[in-house]
Design an enzyme around this catalytic site. Sequence first.
Site, PDB file in Angstrom:
ATOM      1  N   ASP A   1       0.848  -1.185   0.000  1.00  0.00           N
ATOM      2  CA  ASP A   1       0.000   0.000   0.000  1.00  0.00           C
ATOM      3  C   ASP A   1       0.886   1.237   0.000  1.00  0.00           C
ATOM      4  OD1 ASP A   1      -3.027   0.876   0.682  1.00  0.00           O
ATOM      5  OD2 ASP A   1      -1.623   2.209   1.715  1.00  0.00           O
TER       6      ASP A   1
ATOM      7  N   ASN B   1      -3.075  13.118  -2.894  1.00  0.00           N
ATOM      8  CA  ASN B   1      -4.223  13.627  -3.642  1.00  0.00           C
ATOM      9  C   ASN B   1      -4.685  14.976  -3.126  1.00  0.00           C
ATOM     10  OD1 ASN B   1      -4.641  11.618  -5.594  1.00  0.00           O
ATOM     11  ND2 ASN B   1      -5.787  10.325  -4.185  1.00  0.00           N
TER      12      ASN B   1
ATOM     13  N   HIS C   1      -5.631  15.014  -7.961  1.00  0.00           N
ATOM     14  CA  HIS C   1      -5.808  13.626  -8.384  1.00  0.00           C
ATOM     15  C   HIS C   1      -4.991  13.283  -9.632  1.00  0.00           C
ATOM     16  CE1 HIS C   1      -8.888  12.384  -5.512  1.00  0.00           C
ATOM     17  NE2 HIS C   1      -9.367  13.625  -5.609  1.00  0.00           N
TER      18      HIS C   1
ATOM     19  N   ASP D   1      -2.788  10.039  -9.849  1.00  0.00           N
ATOM     20  CA  ASP D   1      -2.860   9.040 -10.910  1.00  0.00           C
ATOM     21  C   ASP D   1      -1.477   8.768 -11.499  1.00  0.00           C
ATOM     22  OD1 ASP D   1      -5.558   8.870 -10.544  1.00  0.00           O
ATOM     23  OD2 ASP D   1      -6.099  10.028 -12.329  1.00  0.00           O
TER      24      ASP D   1
ATOM     25  N   GLU E   1      -4.974   2.511  -3.762  1.00  0.00           N
ATOM     26  CA  GLU E   1      -3.511   2.558  -3.789  1.00  0.00           C
ATOM     27  C   GLU E   1      -2.901   1.258  -3.270  1.00  0.00           C
ATOM     28  OE1 GLU E   1      -4.779   4.469   0.176  1.00  0.00           O
ATOM     29  OE2 GLU E   1      -5.517   4.347  -1.872  1.00  0.00           O
TER      30      GLU E   1
END
Length: 315
Positions: free
Chosen positions: A186, A194, A199, A203, A229
Site C-alpha cells: 500500500d 491527492n 488527483h 494518478d 492505492e
Amino acid sequence: MLALALVASGPWLGWWTLLPLALAGAMFRLADTRIAHVTTPEYALFAAWLGSQLMIVGSVVLTGGAQAPMLPWLAIPLMTLGARFSERGIAAGLGLSLLLLVGVALVTDSRAVFDNPPLLFGPLALMTCIAIFQTVLMRSDVKHRAAAVIDPLTGMLNRQALTQRAAELEQQSQLTAQAVGLIVGDIDHFKQINDAHGHAVGDAVLKDVAFELRKHLHAYDLCYRIGGEEFLVLLPGSDLEQTRRLAECLRASIAGQQHGGLCVTMSFGAAASGHETPFSYSQSFFEADARMYAAKRTGRDRVCWQSPTGETATA
C-alpha cells in the site's frame, strides 16, 4: 449440422461423405489431447483446422468439383477462426481457404468455371466477407475481455482476474504441494498526495508505482491493483523467505526514486503457504493484509512477515 446435412443427402451423394467429416473430427480431438503437451498449441489447432478444410475439399472433388453443392462449405471453418486466432491467423486461414477454393474449382472443372465465373465469384465473396466479420468480432472480444480484467489506469490486472488466478493456484497447490507467496503493498500517505497535489498527480504516482512493481517480477509472477492505492502480488513457487526478499526489493525500489514527480514509499505484508499445506488465497491474503497494516502502524516504508517463531517480524 454438417453431419445432418450429409445424412439427408446420403441417398443422392452416398454415405461415404460422412467419412471425411469423421476424419476432421478426429483431427480436432487429436489436437485437443496434444494442447497440454506442446509449447505452441496454436499450431496444433491450426493444423487440425486446415485438415477440416482439406476434408471438405476432398468431398467437393468427389461430388462434382466446381459445381458441387458442398463447395460453399469451405466458408464454414472460417467462422471458427476468430474464436481461436489473432488477425494473423484469420488472414492465413482465409488465404489458404481461397487457394483451396480456386484450386479445387479449376482442377476439377476449369471449363465450367470459365464458362460461368460466378460459380467461383460467389464463394470467394462469401468467404472473404466471413473473414472480415470474424476479424471485427475478434477485435471486439479482445477489447471487452481486456476491459473486464485490466485496470485502465495502471494496466495491471484487477480483482476479477485475481479471483480466477487464485482459484487456479489453489487447485494446482492441492495437486503439486507447491508453495505460493503473496504480497500486499500500500502506498504510504496516498490521501495526502491527492489532497496536496491533486488527483492528476495521484494518478501519475499510481502509474509509475505500478510500472516499477512490474519491473521486478518474473513472467509467471502476477501483480494486481486491488484498491485505490493497494497492490497484490502472487508468487507461484515462492516460500516465505523468497516472498519476503522480493517484498523488500519492491520496497527499496519504490523508496529509491521519484514516482509521478514525488518521493513516495510503500508498506508491505508478506505471507506464503508451506509445501505441506495447500495454498489458500483467503488465508494468505488475511495474513499478508494484516502484516501490511502492522507495517503501517510501526512506521511505514517497511515489510512485515512471520518470523520462524510464529511472530510478526518487521524490517
